[in-house]
Design a protein around this motif. Structure first.
Motif, PDB file in Angstrom:
ATOM      1  N   ARG A 119       6.595   8.306  -5.620  1.00 31.00           N
ATOM      2  CA  ARG A 119       5.487   8.220  -4.664  1.00 31.00           C
ATOM      3  C   ARG A 119       5.979   8.369  -3.227  1.00 31.00           C
ATOM      4  NH1 ARG A 119       0.451   5.622  -6.308  1.00 31.00           N
ATOM      5  NH2 ARG A 119       0.142   6.279  -8.440  1.00 31.00           N
ATOM      6  N   GLY A 120       7.160   7.850  -2.919  1.00 25.47           N
ATOM      7  CA  GLY A 120       7.698   7.930  -1.559  1.00 25.47           C
ATOM      8  C   GLY A 120       8.063   9.344  -1.158  1.00 25.47           C
ATOM      9  N   LEU A 121       8.624  10.120  -2.078  1.00 23.89           N
ATOM     10  CA  LEU A 121       8.993  11.498  -1.774  1.00 23.89           C
ATOM     11  C   LEU A 121       7.770  12.396  -1.684  1.00 23.89           C
ATOM     12  CD1 LEU A 121      12.158  11.960  -4.020  1.00 23.89           C
ATOM     13  CD2 LEU A 121      12.078  11.790  -1.510  1.00 23.89           C
ATOM     14  N   GLY A 122       6.755  12.097  -2.474  1.00 26.16           N
ATOM     15  CA  GLY A 122       5.538  12.900  -2.459  1.00 26.16           C
ATOM     16  C   GLY A 122       5.643  14.099  -3.376  1.00 26.16           C
ATOM     17  N   PRO A 123       4.664  15.006  -3.285  1.00 25.05           N
ATOM     18  CA  PRO A 123       4.648  16.179  -4.165  1.00 25.05           C
ATOM     19  C   PRO A 123       5.875  17.056  -3.945  1.00 25.05           C
ATOM     20  CG  PRO A 123       2.608  16.008  -2.877  1.00 25.05           C
ATOM     21  CD  PRO A 123       3.542  14.971  -2.359  1.00 25.05           C
ATOM     22  N   GLY A 124       6.220  17.791  -4.978  1.00 26.07           N
ATOM     23  CA  GLY A 124       7.322  18.724  -4.858  1.00 26.07           C
ATOM     24  C   GLY A 124       8.650  18.190  -5.359  1.00 26.07           C
ATOM     25  N   TYR A 125       8.641  17.012  -5.996  1.00 23.83           N
ATOM     26  CA  TYR A 125       9.866  16.423  -6.514  1.00 23.83           C
ATOM     27  C   TYR A 125       9.669  15.969  -7.952  1.00 23.83           C
ATOM     28  CZ  TYR A 125      11.666  16.256  -1.768  1.00 23.83           C
ATOM     29  OH  TYR A 125      12.108  16.601  -0.528  1.00 23.83           O
ATOM     30  N   VAL A 126      10.747  16.029  -8.708  1.00 28.29           N
ATOM     31  CA  VAL A 126      10.803  15.439 -10.035  1.00 28.29           C
ATOM     32  C   VAL A 126      11.749  14.252  -9.931  1.00 28.29           C
ATOM     33  CG1 VAL A 126      11.633  15.783 -12.394  1.00 28.29           C
ATOM     34  CG2 VAL A 126      10.337  17.586 -11.260  1.00 28.29           C
ATOM     35  N   VAL A 127      11.329  13.108 -10.468  1.00 22.21           N
ATOM     36  CA  VAL A 127      12.144  11.897 -10.439  1.00 22.21           C
ATOM     37  C   VAL A 127      12.160  11.323 -11.852  1.00 22.21           C
ATOM     38  CG1 VAL A 127      12.449   9.602  -9.440  1.00 22.21           C
ATOM     39  CG2 VAL A 127      11.447  11.437  -8.049  1.00 22.21           C
ATOM     40  N   TRP A 128      13.362  11.143 -12.392  1.00 24.44           N
ATOM     41  CA  TRP A 128      13.522  10.574 -13.730  1.00 24.44           C
ATOM     42  C   TRP A 128      14.497   9.427 -13.683  1.00 24.44           C
ATOM     43  CZ3 TRP A 128      15.126  16.008 -15.660  1.00 24.44           C
ATOM     44  CH2 TRP A 128      14.002  16.792 -15.899  1.00 24.44           C
ATOM     45  N   ASP A 129      14.280   8.444 -14.548  1.00 30.54           N
ATOM     46  CA  ASP A 129      15.316   7.442 -14.807  1.00 30.54           C
ATOM     47  C   ASP A 129      16.385   8.140 -15.633  1.00 30.54           C
ATOM     48  OD1 ASP A 129      14.240   5.085 -13.652  1.00 30.54           O
ATOM     49  OD2 ASP A 129      12.904   4.844 -15.365  1.00 30.54           O
ATOM     50  N   GLN A 130      17.639   8.020 -15.218  1.00 28.33           N
ATOM     51  CA  GLN A 130      18.697   8.672 -15.980  1.00 28.33           C
ATOM     52  C   GLN A 130      19.633   7.680 -16.660  1.00 28.33           C
ATOM     53  OE1 GLN A 130      21.168  11.616 -13.975  1.00 28.33           O
ATOM     54  NE2 GLN A 130      21.110  12.709 -15.908  1.00 28.33           N
ATOM     55  N   GLU A 146       0.814  -1.219   0.000  1.00 28.20           N
ATOM     56  CA  GLU A 146       0.000   0.000   0.000  1.00 28.20           C
ATOM     57  C   GLU A 146       0.843   1.262   0.000  1.00 28.20           C
ATOM     58  OE1 GLU A 146      -3.342   0.817  -0.322  1.00 28.20           O
ATOM     59  OE2 GLU A 146      -3.414  -1.256  -1.002  1.00 28.20           O
ATOM     60  N   ASP A 147       1.987   1.233   0.702  1.00 25.17           N
ATOM     61  CA  ASP A 147       2.836   2.425   0.754  1.00 25.17           C
ATOM     62  C   ASP A 147       3.886   2.439  -0.364  1.00 25.17           C
ATOM     63  OD1 ASP A 147       4.551   0.448   1.615  1.00 25.17           O
ATOM     64  OD2 ASP A 147       4.993   1.377   3.553  1.00 25.17           O
ATOM     65  N   LEU A 148       3.800   1.483  -1.282  1.00 24.09           N
ATOM     66  CA  LEU A 148       4.719   1.348  -2.407  1.00 24.09           C
ATOM     67  C   LEU A 148       6.175   1.247  -1.967  1.00 24.09           C
ATOM     68  CD1 LEU A 148       2.374   1.884  -4.450  1.00 24.09           C
ATOM     69  CD2 LEU A 148       4.085   3.072  -5.761  1.00 24.09           C
ATOM     70  N   ARG A 149       6.422   0.657  -0.817  1.00 26.70           N
ATOM     71  CA  ARG A 149       7.796   0.478  -0.350  1.00 26.70           C
ATOM     72  C   ARG A 149       8.329  -0.897  -0.718  1.00 26.70           C
ATOM     73  NH1 ARG A 149       9.037   4.449   3.494  1.00 26.70           N
ATOM     74  NH2 ARG A 149       7.931   6.265   2.728  1.00 26.70           N
ATOM     75  N   HIS A 150       7.435  -1.804  -1.127  1.00 24.95           N
ATOM     76  CA  HIS A 150       7.880  -3.129  -1.558  1.00 24.95           C
ATOM     77  C   HIS A 150       7.052  -3.584  -2.759  1.00 24.95           C
ATOM     78  CE1 HIS A 150       9.808  -7.017  -1.277  1.00 24.95           C
ATOM     79  NE2 HIS A 150       8.632  -7.542  -1.535  1.00 24.95           N
ATOM     80  N   VAL A 151       7.761  -4.060  -3.779  1.00 26.16           N
ATOM     81  CA  VAL A 151       7.113  -4.581  -4.990  1.00 26.16           C
ATOM     82  C   VAL A 151       7.816  -5.885  -5.358  1.00 26.16           C
ATOM     83  CG1 VAL A 151       6.682  -4.173  -7.453  1.00 26.16           C
ATOM     84  CG2 VAL A 151       6.519  -2.269  -5.836  1.00 26.16           C
TER      85      VAL A 151
END
Length: 167
Positions: free
Chosen positions: A90-101, A49-54
């Motif tokens: 999702r873990g950082l929440g709003p206010g961040y940009v996350v890209w695969d580099q 649910e918290d997307l900490r484990h997949v």
């Protein structure tokens, strides 16, 4: 105007259909029906649910086999591709940009049966990223995942580098 994409200070953009997946359950269902996963024999077995484990699984079928009958390397990579970016975003929440580099895969052993990969995101990693980006500077971090056979044999080692910054 150059063909190089410019980084902007806007919020992270998500596709319209993907934006509908507000819960991990809906996200898991949608990704399991997503043609690149569905047609490649990739299935998300578990998404907390918290997307900490997949946990993701790749079946070994004639359609997921390469020329010599082992698991197709592209499918081994595809099964690991989106998860670190989604989990960190999702873990950082709003206010961040996350890209695969960047990404790399090292094939260790032939896959003659089904394979799985697990991802676990610790709060400590999120805190390190928040601290590293607090002044507005971007941070880059590598994440590693082993793709393993049912008997525990490591088939491939995948590393993904994420680019993270505050908006």
């Amino acid at each position: 105007m150059s063909g190089t994409p410019r980084a902007t200070r806007s919020t992270q953009r998500v596709g319209r259909l993907k934006a509908l997946a507000t819960s991990p359950r809906t996200l898991r269902l949608g990704m399991n029906l997503w043609p690149p996963f569905l047609c490649a024999g990739i299935r998300i077995e578990r998404m907390d649910e918290d997307l900490r484990h997949v946990r993701v699984r790749l079946r070994h079928t004639p359609l997921t086999s390469n020329y010599v009958g082992t698991l197709f390397g592209g499918s081994l990579f595809a099964m690991t591709d989106p998860f670190w970016m989604i989990m960190v975003l999702r873990g950082l929440g709003p206010g961040y940009v996350v890209w695969d580099q960047a990404a790399e895969i090292t094939f260790v052993a032939p896959g003659r049966g089904a394979a799985s990969a697990s991802f676990t995101l610790e709060e400590q990693v999120l805190e390190e990223l928040r601290t590293a980006t607090a002044d507005g500077a971007p941070a880059r971090r590598w994440f590693a995942t082993d793709v393993v056979a049912d008997d525990g044999t490591v088939l491939a080692r995948v590393r993904k580098q994420l680019y993270v910054r505050r908006t």
